[in-house]
Motif scaffolding. Structure first.
Motif, PDB file in Angstrom:
ATOM      1  N   HIS A 106       0.616  -1.216   0.011  1.00  0.00           N
ATOM      2  CA  HIS A 106      -0.115   0.022  -0.178  1.00  0.00           C
ATOM      3  C   HIS A 106       0.751   1.226   0.096  1.00  0.00           C
TER       4      HIS A 106
ATOM      5  N   VAL B 253       2.843   1.780  -3.456  1.00  0.00           N
ATOM      6  CA  VAL B 253       1.778   2.049  -4.481  1.00  0.00           C
ATOM      7  C   VAL B 253       1.476   3.583  -4.222  1.00  0.00           C
ATOM      8  N   THR B 254       1.146   3.865  -3.012  1.00  0.00           N
ATOM      9  CA  THR B 254       0.677   5.407  -2.711  1.00  0.00           C
ATOM     10  C   THR B 254       2.039   6.377  -2.982  1.00  0.00           C
TER      11      THR B 254
ATOM     12  N   ASP C 136      -6.928  -1.072  -1.526  1.00  0.00           N
ATOM     13  CA  ASP C 136      -7.038  -0.739  -2.859  1.00  0.00           C
ATOM     14  C   ASP C 136      -8.380  -0.052  -3.206  1.00  0.00           C
TER      15      ASP C 136
ATOM     16  N   GLU D 159      -6.369   3.430  -3.099  1.00  0.00           N
ATOM     17  CA  GLU D 159      -5.165   3.297  -4.053  1.00  0.00           C
ATOM     18  C   GLU D 159      -5.696   3.855  -5.319  1.00  0.00           C
ATOM     19  N   LYS D 160      -7.022   3.023  -5.838  1.00  0.00           N
ATOM     20  CA  LYS D 160      -7.383   3.043  -7.263  1.00  0.00           C
ATOM     21  C   LYS D 160      -7.887   4.472  -7.490  1.00  0.00           C
TER      22      LYS D 160
ATOM     23  N   SER E 289      -6.034   6.712  -8.098  1.00  0.00           N
ATOM     24  CA  SER E 289      -4.906   7.377  -9.107  1.00  0.00           C
ATOM     25  C   SER E 289      -5.433   6.973 -10.557  1.00  0.00           C
TER      26      SER E 289
END
Ligand SMILES: N[C@@H](CC(=O)c1ccccc1NC=O)C(=O)O
Length: 316
Positions: A34, A37-38, A293, A296-297, A299
């Motif tokens: 996490h 990804v961020t 997620d 996260e998504k 983005s």
């Protein structure tokens, strides 16, 4: 009263450990993933948008925010203020996926505003600014202080940036809790009310949050927070649901399919309580995502929540 009172200490701990509920990744790697990804998403956002980073909104070290300006910001623009999660703390060994040790104290193992710009690209391209707010997590910060800091950051934005027309709040997990606390702020204390022609905020998107802090008192989460029952009650949005005023903002409560049953219950009950008090609220239960997620998504331009947020802002 909630069924959590009948749970064993172990069961309650499980319910309030989001990393244990993902079918996608195991509990030892999901928080690392996490953060990676961020952080990568935030790097991309900083490379492509015009930014003002580490802008102080108060005197404290932690009272800084990052602004990602819309691609075209010649006129006025709406702002999405993002409040990161991480269980309001930066030192709990159980928040760190690795074994306790000097490494686990590294700031990069916990969400902060510095990895919280990942939602910017799809929004700035549509004329919406994104602000990632920093606040003092425990053990440095007290729950009351964090709530005050987030409220102050909004007052600061309204005062400092007259080009802002509408502030939308988005919080994830602990950040959704802080965002919900903002919904019942007495803005006269912040000296911003006489100038406000629109409600503050104009809309709120609360993602996988906790709205009743009492169950948390009985878990590892409170080791660093050290909340008394009084502090937990005073800072529980569920206990402060007030009748909606005519200009009350629209609230979107979002929960992930793979959030724990307790997290899902909290979102359901809070959205119901707001609705019963006359608020305009929707509960969005997103399929095929987990506690991590689900946020996260943001983005991704094509993600349903990105589109719902853009839609909420464009309707204003
Ligand atoms: N110890 C927690 C960690 C956690 O809750 C968390 C980690 C990163 C970002 C947000 C989180 N949750 C709430 O703020 C867990 O087991 O998942």
């Amino acid at each position: 009263m909630g069924g959590w009172r009948d749970m064993s200490a172990e069961a309650l701990e499980d319910q309030y450990s989001p990393s244990r509920w993902s079918p996608r990744l195991d509990r030892d790697t999901i928080i690392d993933a996490h953060l990676a990804v961020t952080a990568a998403g935030t790097e991309r956002a900083r490379a492509s948008a015009q930014t003002s980073l580490h802008v102080p909104y108060g005197k404290g070290d932690g009272e800084k925010l990052d602004i990602y300006f819309p691609t075209d910001h010649s006129g006025t623009f709406p702002v999405l203020v993002y409040i990161h999660g991480g269980y309001w703390q930066c030192l709990s060994p159980q928040l760190a996926p690795t074994a306790p040790g000097p490494h686990s104290l590294s700031a990069s193992l916990f969400p902060s505003k510095d990895e919280s710009g990942f939602a910017a690209p799809p929004l700035v391209s549509q004329g919406v600014a994104v602000v990632a707010v920093g606040y003092d997590t425990a053990p440095r910060g007290h729950m009351d202080t964090m709530v005050l800091q987030v409220r102050r950051s909004l007052a600061f934005l309204v005062e400092q940036y007259p080009e802002i027309r509408g502030i939308y709040l988005c919080g994830h997990s602990a950040g959704a809790h802080l965002a919900a606390m903002v919904l019942f702020t007495d803005w006269t204390e912040f000296h911003v009310v006489p100038d406000i022609k629109v409600p503050l905020p104009s809309g709120a998107v609360l993602v996988s949050g906790v709205y009743d802090l009492e169950p948390i008192l009985h878990t590892y989460v409170n080791d660093a927070l050290n909340m008394s029952r009084e502090v937990a009650q005073r800072n529980s949005p569920m206990r402060h649901v007030a009748p909606a005023v005519p200009a009350a903002c629209e609230v979107l409560v979002v929960v992930a399919q793979h959030d724990s049953p307790e997290f899902r219950r909290q979102s359901q009950e809070y959205s119901q309580a707001l609705r019963a008090a006359g608020w305009s609220v929707s509960l969005l239960d997103l399929a095929s995502v987990d506690h991590f997620d689900v946020i996260e998504k943001l983005s991704e331009n094509s993600y349903i929540l990105t589109q719902v947020i853009l839609n909420m802002i464009s309707r204003a």
